[in-house]
Design a protein around this motif. Structure first.
Motif, PDB file in Angstrom:
ATOM      1  N   GLY A  50       0.781  -1.216   0.000  1.00  0.00           N
ATOM      2  CA  GLY A  50       0.000   0.000   0.000  1.00  0.00           C
ATOM      3  C   GLY A  50       0.820   1.277   0.000  1.00  0.00           C
ATOM      4  N   ARG A  51       2.114   1.180  -0.184  1.00  0.00           N
ATOM      5  CA  ARG A  51       2.968   2.376  -0.224  1.00  0.00           C
ATOM      6  C   ARG A  51       3.010   2.924  -1.653  1.00  0.00           C
ATOM      7  N   ALA A  52       2.932   4.248  -1.773  1.00  0.00           N
ATOM      8  CA  ALA A  52       2.993   4.899  -3.081  1.00  0.00           C
ATOM      9  C   ALA A  52       4.437   5.294  -3.377  1.00  0.00           C
ATOM     10  N   TRP A  53       4.844   5.102  -4.637  1.00  0.00           N
ATOM     11  CA  TRP A  53       6.224   5.331  -5.053  1.00  0.00           C
ATOM     12  C   TRP A  53       6.267   6.073  -6.381  1.00  0.00           C
ATOM     13  N   SER A  73      27.465  -3.746  -8.544  1.00  0.00           N
ATOM     14  CA  SER A  73      26.428  -3.507  -7.542  1.00  0.00           C
ATOM     15  C   SER A  73      25.405  -2.521  -8.079  1.00  0.00           C
ATOM     16  N   PRO A  74      24.115  -2.820  -7.931  1.00  0.00           N
ATOM     17  CA  PRO A  74      23.078  -1.919  -8.448  1.00  0.00           C
ATOM     18  C   PRO A  74      22.839  -0.742  -7.520  1.00  0.00           C
ATOM     19  N   LEU A  75      23.814   0.174  -7.468  1.00  0.00           N
ATOM     20  CA  LEU A  75      23.693   1.368  -6.642  1.00  0.00           C
ATOM     21  C   LEU A  75      22.976   2.461  -7.423  1.00  0.00           C
ATOM     22  N   PRO A  76      22.508   3.530  -6.742  1.00  0.00           N
ATOM     23  CA  PRO A  76      21.875   4.632  -7.480  1.00  0.00           C
ATOM     24  C   PRO A  76      22.804   5.183  -8.555  1.00  0.00           C
ATOM     25  N   THR A  77      22.267   5.387  -9.742  1.00  0.00           N
ATOM     26  CA  THR A  77      23.058   5.856 -10.863  1.00  0.00           C
ATOM     27  C   THR A  77      22.873   7.336 -11.069  1.00  0.00           C
ATOM     28  N   PHE A 103       8.824   6.190  -9.700  1.00  0.00           N
ATOM     29  CA  PHE A 103       9.922   5.489 -10.357  1.00  0.00           C
ATOM     30  C   PHE A 103      10.743   6.477 -11.175  1.00  0.00           C
ATOM     31  N   ASP A 104      12.016   6.645 -10.814  1.00  0.00           N
ATOM     32  CA  ASP A 104      12.931   7.501 -11.567  1.00  0.00           C
ATOM     33  C   ASP A 104      14.125   6.722 -12.097  1.00  0.00           C
ATOM     34  N   GLY A 105      14.002   5.429 -12.135  1.00  0.00           N
ATOM     35  CA  GLY A 105      15.073   4.557 -12.593  1.00  0.00           C
ATOM     36  C   GLY A 105      15.063   3.292 -11.758  1.00  0.00           C
ATOM     37  N   PRO A 106      15.667   2.221 -12.241  1.00  0.00           N
ATOM     38  CA  PRO A 106      15.565   0.927 -11.554  1.00  0.00           C
ATOM     39  C   PRO A 106      16.119   0.932 -10.136  1.00  0.00           C
ATOM     40  N   TRP A 107      17.107   1.799  -9.855  1.00  0.00           N
ATOM     41  CA  TRP A 107      17.673   1.880  -8.506  1.00  0.00           C
ATOM     42  C   TRP A 107      17.373   3.241  -7.879  1.00  0.00           C
ATOM     43  N   ASP A 108      16.334   3.895  -8.351  1.00  0.00           N
ATOM     44  CA  ASP A 108      16.023   5.264  -7.922  1.00  0.00           C
ATOM     45  C   ASP A 108      14.527   5.384  -7.660  1.00  0.00           C
ATOM     46  N   GLY A 117       7.544   9.209   2.907  1.00  0.00           N
ATOM     47  CA  GLY A 117       8.705   9.639   3.660  1.00  0.00           C
ATOM     48  C   GLY A 117       9.401   8.532   4.408  1.00  0.00           C
ATOM     49  N   GLY A 118       8.965   7.300   4.194  1.00  0.00           N
ATOM     50  CA  GLY A 118       9.576   6.164   4.867  1.00  0.00           C
ATOM     51  C   GLY A 118      10.859   5.726   4.187  1.00  0.00           C
ATOM     52  N   PRO A 119      11.357   4.546   4.551  1.00  0.00           N
ATOM     53  CA  PRO A 119      12.615   4.052   3.982  1.00  0.00           C
ATOM     54  C   PRO A 119      12.545   3.964   2.450  1.00  0.00           C
ATOM     55  N   ALA A 120      13.552   4.495   1.796  1.00  0.00           N
ATOM     56  CA  ALA A 120      13.576   4.505   0.326  1.00  0.00           C
ATOM     57  C   ALA A 120      14.367   3.308  -0.170  1.00  0.00           C
ATOM     58  N   ASP A 121      13.845   2.121   0.106  1.00  0.00           N
ATOM     59  CA  ASP A 121      14.531   0.919  -0.344  1.00  0.00           C
ATOM     60  C   ASP A 121      13.990   0.499  -1.711  1.00  0.00           C
TER      61      ASP A 121
END
Length: 251
Positions: A179-182, A245-249, A184-189, A195-199
């Motif tokens: 139920g969390r809204a997100w 590693s799939p880190l933020p790009t 999508f700005d990229g696969p790792w973004d 405002g919760g954890p951005a995992d």
């Protein structure tokens, strides 16, 4: 696999059909070139694909490109190679220069309007910024990665091996299984609206917004693509291909 070819005869001119996170196979046919100078750390080769831009302002290019030898610390990061190997060449030799099939992952696609003045022709209207297989993005480094003009004079060929979250578009709004809204700005973004954890979101996903109300078939495509599996599965497949590693790009 989707494949495009750069160079004057066609390919990825105009819109670049790749995006951040894509895993590509890159190669360039080996082409005859003259060796103009040799040093311990670099070999200068008369570049067979570019022309001098005589109208470039304040930039003079002599037609040569310096390629590192194994004695240079940057040799393992380079992707153009010569045959015979760089360390065996002498000034005046002929060699072949090109790119053996190489797996890369895209950091960003940059566009330039007007095209950049670099000292050579054609002037780049876009660059694909990428890392080689085995290299992970390090946000602490100011400079990292390589660039290539996907529509330049070099006949570089690209094949799309894997696109994480190919069923999404940047800017999509979604709600996940919890139920969390997100956004999508990229696969790792991924950006949670609470405002919760951005995992990462929990699958399956429901598409809420895509440049307006999404069409029923767009909603159905996202639901079907995320009916099984997880974000971790996408990341594992990407890491398997990239050895990274799939880190933020970078955007």
């Amino acid at each position: 696999m989707d494949e495009t070819t750069g160079g004057a005869d066609g390919g990825a001119c105009g819109e670049v059909p790749y995006r951040t996170g894509d895993v590509l196979r890159m190669e360039c046919p080996f082409t005859s070139a003259a060796v103009t100078a040799v040093g311990r750390y670099h070999v200068a080769v008369r570049w067979p694909w570019w022309e001098v831009d005589t109208e470039a302002r304040g930039i003079e290019w002599n037609g040569d490109i310096a390629l590192p030898t194994p004695a240079d610390h940057g040799w393992t990061d380079s992707y153009f190679r010569t045959v015979p190997p760089e360390e065996e060449l002498r000034a005046g030799d002929r060699c072949l220069v090109g790119i053996a099939p190489t797996v890369v992952h895209v950091l960003a696609v940059d566009h330039f309007d007007p095209p950049l003045e670099t000292g050579w022709l054609p002037r780049p209207a876009a660059y694909i910024e990428f890392l080689l297989q085995g290299q992970s993005f390090d946000p602490e480094l100011e400079e990292q990665g390589h660039t290539v003009d996907p529509a330049g004079g070099e006949p570089v060929r690209f094949a799309l091996l894997f696109r994480p979250y190919a069923f999404l578009e940047n800017g999509d709004d979604l709600v996940d299984h919890d139920g969390r809204a997100w956004r999508f700005d990229g696969p790792w973004d991924w950006h949670p609206y609470d405002g919760g954890p951005a995992d990462a979101p929990a699958w399956p996903l429901h598409l809420l917004h895509r440049d307006g109300d999404p069409a029923p078939d767009e909603i159905a495509a996202v639901a079907a693509a995320t009916a099984t599996g997880s974000h971790a599965d996408v990341a594992a497949r990407w890491a398997e291909l990239t050895h990274a590693s799939p880190l933020p790009t970078r955007n």
